[in-house]
Write an enzyme that holds these catalytic residues in place. Structure first.
Site, PDB file in Angstrom:
ATOM      1  N   LYS A   1     106.828  -8.872  70.909  1.00  0.00           N
ATOM      2  CA  LYS A   1     106.617  -8.048  71.995  1.00  0.00           C
ATOM      3  C   LYS A   1     107.867  -7.081  71.901  1.00  0.00           C
ATOM      4  O   LYS A   1     107.643  -5.770  72.017  1.00  0.00           O
ATOM      5  CB  LYS A   1     106.465  -8.511  73.307  1.00  0.00           C
ATOM      6  CG  LYS A   1     105.019  -9.192  73.553  1.00  0.00           C
ATOM      7  CD  LYS A   1     104.722  -9.021  75.015  1.00  0.00           C
ATOM      8  CE  LYS A   1     103.135  -9.383  75.063  1.00  0.00           C
ATOM      9  NZ  LYS A   1     102.808  -9.761  76.711  1.00  0.00           N
TER      10      LYS A   1
ATOM     11  N   LYS B   1      95.937 -12.274  65.573  1.00  0.00           N
ATOM     12  CA  LYS B   1      95.326 -12.826  66.893  1.00  0.00           C
ATOM     13  C   LYS B   1      94.337 -11.524  67.592  1.00  0.00           C
ATOM     14  O   LYS B   1      94.878 -10.706  67.602  1.00  0.00           O
ATOM     15  CB  LYS B   1      96.532 -13.584  67.780  1.00  0.00           C
ATOM     16  CG  LYS B   1      95.940 -13.553  69.293  1.00  0.00           C
ATOM     17  CD  LYS B   1      97.032 -14.134  69.978  1.00  0.00           C
ATOM     18  CE  LYS B   1      97.437 -13.109  70.860  1.00  0.00           C
ATOM     19  NZ  LYS B   1      98.330 -13.606  72.312  1.00  0.00           N
TER      20      LYS B   1
ATOM     21  N   LYS C   1      93.900  -7.429  73.462  1.00  0.00           N
ATOM     22  CA  LYS C   1      93.318  -6.263  74.153  1.00  0.00           C
ATOM     23  C   LYS C   1      94.161  -5.168  73.600  1.00  0.00           C
ATOM     24  O   LYS C   1      94.094  -4.021  73.898  1.00  0.00           O
ATOM     25  CB  LYS C   1      93.237  -6.614  75.409  1.00  0.00           C
ATOM     26  CG  LYS C   1      94.588  -7.164  76.093  1.00  0.00           C
ATOM     27  CD  LYS C   1      94.293  -7.924  77.608  1.00  0.00           C
ATOM     28  CE  LYS C   1      95.203  -8.909  77.938  1.00  0.00           C
ATOM     29  NZ  LYS C   1      95.086  -9.986  78.614  1.00  0.00           N
TER      30      LYS C   1
END
Ligand code: TYM
Length: 332
Positions: A116, A198, A201
């Site tokens: 992230k 993975k 969204k």
């Protein structure tokens, strides 16, 4: 009273946009199934979601829509405690205490932090770094036996266990050390466009992921366009990430084993198989979408559910926080 003998379960989900088929197969399907056997507590982890920027009105709508979707999936507020994390202040309070028992080095090793912070290089904030201590608080507050999650959350669960053990070693038996509960199939649903990644969204390519609330025609289009390989044989194989992923999804939805699926599609092409996966997913999700439409329209009901849930959760959470803080020496 009748629940006191049951083992306990805790899990949370971030309200950061549309929930995906990955969320469903990796975690939420288990959340629903576990309600009969266990005493379950589930939360919408809104505090976690602000580690990346959220637009306030959209964020508010997403919190409501995540609650509505959990109810539509079959989370029953009479059986389980369902609440919104920010409405129970003990989460942030215990997170601070736990952060003083968590090392910089161990947080630096978290793969989600690395991913992230690379993705949001302009906003590598303290919350993103400290995220696992808040997650540890979420878990340890409710003393669960099991935490149903997808495989991507295993590392965070391990650090929660390490923190609990460390704290208990100093102060005695304060926290229960929980076990992860990860499904055998569906634990890591991969992107339909890049099956080494993975399903998420936040993927910019909308064809890479299926939302639980996607329309049937969109679900079918996404499966028909799913990336596979040139072998044209429906069976699990090393390096065949695309087809392995589709077999995993089909297996998680239908309950059929990989061998049974290979037998079912013997001599058939990928086109037939992709259509079958699309149809199975559409039928699994159809009733959920229908129930969701009713629940999201009833704001008063939704608010009542999470208000009651927060009251129930707060009692347990406060008692654990108080015990932990007393042990540390706070006058509480
Ligand atoms: P979150 O919100 O990203 O995802 C919610 C759940 O869905 C699972 N999941 C997947 N499973 C299989 N395949 C995928 N592609 C996939 N994508 C998501 C996740 O493993 C998760 O179980 N940090 C957590 C939320 C959290 C939490 C907690 C979880 C906060 N506090 C306490 C358990 C206990 C998260 O970001 O999950």
């Amino acid at each position: 009273m009748e629940n006191t003998q049951k083992k306990t379960v805790l899990s949370c989900i971030q309200p950061s946009g549309a929930l995906t088929l990955g969320n469903y197969l990796g975690a939420l399907k288990n959340w629903v199934q576990m309600q009969d056997e266990f005493d379950c507590t589930y939360a919408v982890a809104d505090l976690h979601a602000i580690t990346v920027r959220q637009e306030p009105s959209k964020f508010r709508a997403q919190i409501n829509s995540t609650c509505a979707l959990l109810l539509a999936l079959g989370i029953d507020p009479e059986k389980s405690t369902l609440f919104v994390q920010s409405q129970v202040p003990s989460h942030t309070q215990l997170a601070w205490v736990l952060s003083c028992y968590t090392q910089f080095g161990e947080l630096s090793r978290m793969t989600q932090f690395k991913d992230k912070s690379a993705k949001h290089a302009d906003n590598v904030n303290l919350g993103l770094f400290a995220y696992p201590t808040l997650m540890a608080a979420d878990i340890l507050l409710y003393k669960p036996d099991f935490v149903p999650v997808g495989a991507d959350q295993k590392q965070h669960l391990e650090i929660a266990r390490d923190i609990a053990i460390r704290f208990n070693n100093i102060y005695g038996d304060v926290f229960k050390v929980p076990e992860p509960y990860i499904p055998k199939v569906g634990a890591r649903v991969m992107s339909l466009q890049d099956p080494q990644k993975k399903m998420s969204k936040s993927d910019e390519n909308a064809n890479a992921w299926v939302a639980i609330l996607d329309k049937p025609e969109d679900i079918m289009r996404k499966f028909r366009r799913a990336v596979t390989d040139s072998e044209a044989k429906v069976c699990v194989g090393e390096g065949r990430d695309g087809i392995n992923n589709l077999i995993g999804i089909y297996s998680a939805v239908t309950g059929k084993s990989a061998d049974a699926i290979a037998a079912e599609f013997e001599g058939k092409g990928y086109g037939d198989f992709k259509t079958a996966v699309g149809e199975a997913v559409i039928e699994e999700l159809r009733p959920i979408r229908e129930r969701y439409e009713q629940i999201i329209a009833d704001k008063a009901y939704l608010e009542e559910v999470y208000k009651k849930g927060a009251e129930r959760a707060a009692r347990v959470a406060f008692s654990t926080t108080r015990k932990a803080m007393k042990k540390v020496g706070f006058v509480i």
